[in-house]
Design an enzyme around this catalytic site. Structure first.
Site, short mmCIF file in Angstrom:
data_model
loop_
_atom_site.label_atom_id
_atom_site.label_comp_id
_atom_site.label_asym_id
_atom_site.label_seq_id
_atom_site.Cartn_x
_atom_site.Cartn_y
_atom_site.Cartn_z
N LYS A 107 0.44 -4.65 -1.22
CA LYS A 107 -0.42 -3.66 -0.57
C LYS A 107 -1.73 -4.33 -0.14
O LYS A 107 -2.36 -5.07 -0.91
CB LYS A 107 -0.71 -2.50 -1.51
CG LYS A 107 0.50 -1.62 -1.79
CD LYS A 107 0.89 -0.83 -0.55
CE LYS A 107 2.02 0.14 -0.84
NZ LYS A 107 2.38 0.96 0.34
N LYS A 214 12.99 5.92 4.62
CA LYS A 214 12.89 6.55 3.31
C LYS A 214 13.68 7.85 3.35
O LYS A 214 13.47 8.68 4.24
CB LYS A 214 11.43 6.79 2.95
CG LYS A 214 10.64 5.49 2.86
CD LYS A 214 9.19 5.69 2.47
CE LYS A 214 8.47 4.35 2.34
NZ LYS A 214 7.05 4.47 1.97
#
Length: 327
Positions: A107, A214
């Site tokens: 991240k 997703k």
């Protein structure tokens, strides 16, 4: 037809699970678990999402709990480690929670941090994975085009596999991709797929080389498979920080894809300090076995959400069910 409300709520359990490290701005992950005729399933849109967006997640939960699974092409799926926006000195203990993973998603662009923080974190990951490891970064759309171009140049020495959602809009992604194409670093789209009214728009605009899909945000395994077959780009199956029950849904999607070029982002149970099962979906030798998950009654009780939060989730499910189209 969708199952009636009383059938859905009859088995519904709401849990609040602590995270190991603050991630995506939260320290506790709430989720609603339901048991259908095909097995346990999960409804867990993030709490800030409005009902129209959350209803798509409910459609996915119903699909997984009330429908037959597609034919699987594989029995296990290789997965990546996920490194939150921790300081570089915490990278070793973070990667240790993902045994055998050859790929790490790092991240970046965390609010309150700097590009120097990102570079230090990515450098630490590269040093631990070695030259044969794969390092991808995820900015969650936080950069504008100029910032993204500058950041990619700063991170390029660490041999990036791809950069995920560096900018927020399809137009920005397309412009950035044109600017950095000579560098040979692919651009992946996540939010531009799962939050878009038209998930295929990013591919038609030439704005990405890879799509991150997703299963809950796309409305279920069947719809995600249809999108992946239409898009004409390689896909990476990733999670939305679900419990192991929800991760099982993503695993069955990954297992059903005809080809799977990239390690999948489905090992995020390792980011949870607690789960709903005694056999969580955590990686062994860098892979997850494709299986359904049955929650532990004791863990459901231990991590049960408060009465107020449970009422909130039950009311949310009822509202979202009304928004699902008649079949």
């Amino acid at each position: 037809m969708y199952p009636p409300l009383d059938e859905l709520l009859g088995t519904a359990r709401v849990v609040a699970l602590p995270l190991v490290t603050r991630f995506r701005g939260i320290e506790t992950r709430e989720a609603m678990l339901l048991e259908g005729p095909s097995g346990w399933t999960e409804f867990s849109p993030f709490v800030e999402y409005g009902d129209p967006e959350a209803a798509t997640w409910l459609a996915a939960a119903i699909d997984f709990g009330w429908s037959e699974l597609p034919v699987a092409a594989r029995s296990s799926v290789r997965v990546n480690a996920t490194v939150p926006a921790v300081t570089a000195d915490l990278v070793p203990e973070t990667l240790a929670r993902f045994p055998g993973c050859r790929t790490a998603k790092v991240k970046v662009a965390e609010p309150g941090q700097t590009l120097e923080d990102d570079v230090a974190r990515v450098a630490a990951v590269r040093a631990l994975l070695g030259p044969e490891g794969r390092v991808r970064v995820d900015a969650n759309g936080a950069w504008n085009v100029d910032e993204a171009e500058h950041a990619i140049h700063a991170l390029a020495p660490y041999d990036l596999e791809y950069v995920e959602q560096p900018c927020a809009t399809v137009e920005e992604l397309a412009e950035l991709r044109r600017r950095v194409k000579y560098m040979g670093i692919p651009i992946a789209a996540d939010e531009s797929v799962r939050k878009a009214e038209d998930p295929l728009a990013v591919a038609r605009a030439g704005a990405a080389d890879i799509l991150v899909i997703k299963v809950q945000p796309l409305g279920g395994i069947a719809r995600a498979l249809a999108i992946s077959s239409e898009v004409g780009l390689p896909v990476v199956v990733s999670s939305a920080l679900e419990t192991s029950v929800g991760l099982s849904m993503g695993l069955h999607l990954a297992a059903a894809l005809p080809t799977l070029e990239f390690d999948c982002g489905l090992a995020t149970a390792s980011l949870l300090a607690a789960d709903v099962t005694d056999a969580p979906l955590t990686p062994i030798d860098g892979a997850l076995a494709v299986r359904r998950v049955v929650p532990s009654p004791e863990l459901l009780d231990r991590y049960a959400a408060t009465a107020d939060r449970t009422r909130w989730w039950r009311a949310r499910l009822e509202r979202c069910l009304r928004l699902l189209p008649a079949e």
